[in-house]
Write a protein that holds these residues in place. Structure first.
Motif, mmCIF file in Angstrom:
data_model
loop_
_atom_site.group_PDB
_atom_site.id
_atom_site.type_symbol
_atom_site.label_atom_id
_atom_site.label_comp_id
_atom_site.label_asym_id
_atom_site.label_seq_id
_atom_site.Cartn_x
_atom_site.Cartn_y
_atom_site.Cartn_z
ATOM 1 N N GLU A 8 -12.286 71.029 28.743
ATOM 2 C CA GLU A 8 -11.874 69.641 28.943
ATOM 3 C C GLU A 8 -12.414 68.736 27.846
ATOM 4 O O GLU A 8 -13.269 67.875 28.081
ATOM 5 N N VAL A 28 -11.045 76.087 33.403
ATOM 6 C CA VAL A 28 -10.430 74.769 33.288
ATOM 7 C C VAL A 28 -9.477 74.766 32.097
ATOM 8 O O VAL A 28 -9.821 75.230 31.001
ATOM 9 N N VAL A 87 -5.423 68.283 34.068
ATOM 10 C CA VAL A 87 -6.580 69.187 34.046
ATOM 11 C C VAL A 87 -6.423 70.087 35.263
ATOM 12 O O VAL A 87 -6.313 69.611 36.392
ATOM 13 N N THR A 105 -7.862 73.617 37.314
ATOM 14 C CA THR A 105 -8.938 74.594 37.481
ATOM 15 C C THR A 105 -8.349 75.809 38.176
ATOM 16 O O THR A 105 -7.755 75.691 39.253
ATOM 17 N N THR A 133 -6.783 72.076 30.040
ATOM 18 C CA THR A 133 -6.387 70.678 29.885
ATOM 19 C C THR A 133 -5.124 70.587 29.041
ATOM 20 O O THR A 133 -5.001 71.257 28.021
#
Length: 148
Positions: free
Chosen positions: A92, A34, A26, A28, A36
């Motif tokens: 996410e 974000v 994950v 950022t 994933t």
């Protein structure tokens, strides 16, 4: 100079049991976005590999079918070891969400009548595709997930 750490090289491939869905990263971004990355593992590492034509057909089929099931898909990419795929999305979502979406997509693979974009205009190696192979591996993964 030491090589930058690659996440997939830190996983002990002898201790996992395929098939599985694993959240393997994950990130950022600088603006708070974000991203994933999931490991969609179909075959047991170092015990088997999906033949190229079947893997390639699965890539074509799942590229669309997973986008029908999951919002904000960035990419689906086959692993070089040919044991599965990396799946990258904005946001996410949970492992359960991705596994459910994968199973729905694989169910569609099993009944597909053609491989999308199987032509020289849309694919760089369109002769190396096996719908039959893709369907056999889809059945195998579905059966394994259902018995877990």
């Amino acid at each position: 100079m030491e090589q930058t750490k690659v996440e997939s090289f830190t996983m002990d491939h002898t201790k996992v049991k395929a098939p599985f869905v694993r959240k393997c990263g994950v990130l950022t971004g600088p603006n708070g976005d974000v991203v994933t990355k999931f490991d969609l593992r179909f075959m047991q590492p170092n015990a088997g590999a999906i033949p190229t034509a079947a893997l390639h057909a699965l890539e074509h089929l799942l590229a669309g079918y997973l986008r029908d099931e999951v919002e904000n898909v960035i990419d689906l990419s086959p692993m070089g070891c040919r044991t599965g795929f990396y799946f990258i999305v904005w946001g996410e979502p949970s492992i359960e969400t991705i596994q459910t979406a994968l199973c729905k997509a694989l169910e569609r693979v099993v009944v597909a009548t053609e491989v999308p974009a199987a032509n020289e205009v849309q694919c760089g190696n369109y002769r190396d595709l096996s719908l039959f192979g893709a369907q056999e591996y889809a059945k195998q993964v579905l059966k394994a997930f259902q018995t877990k």
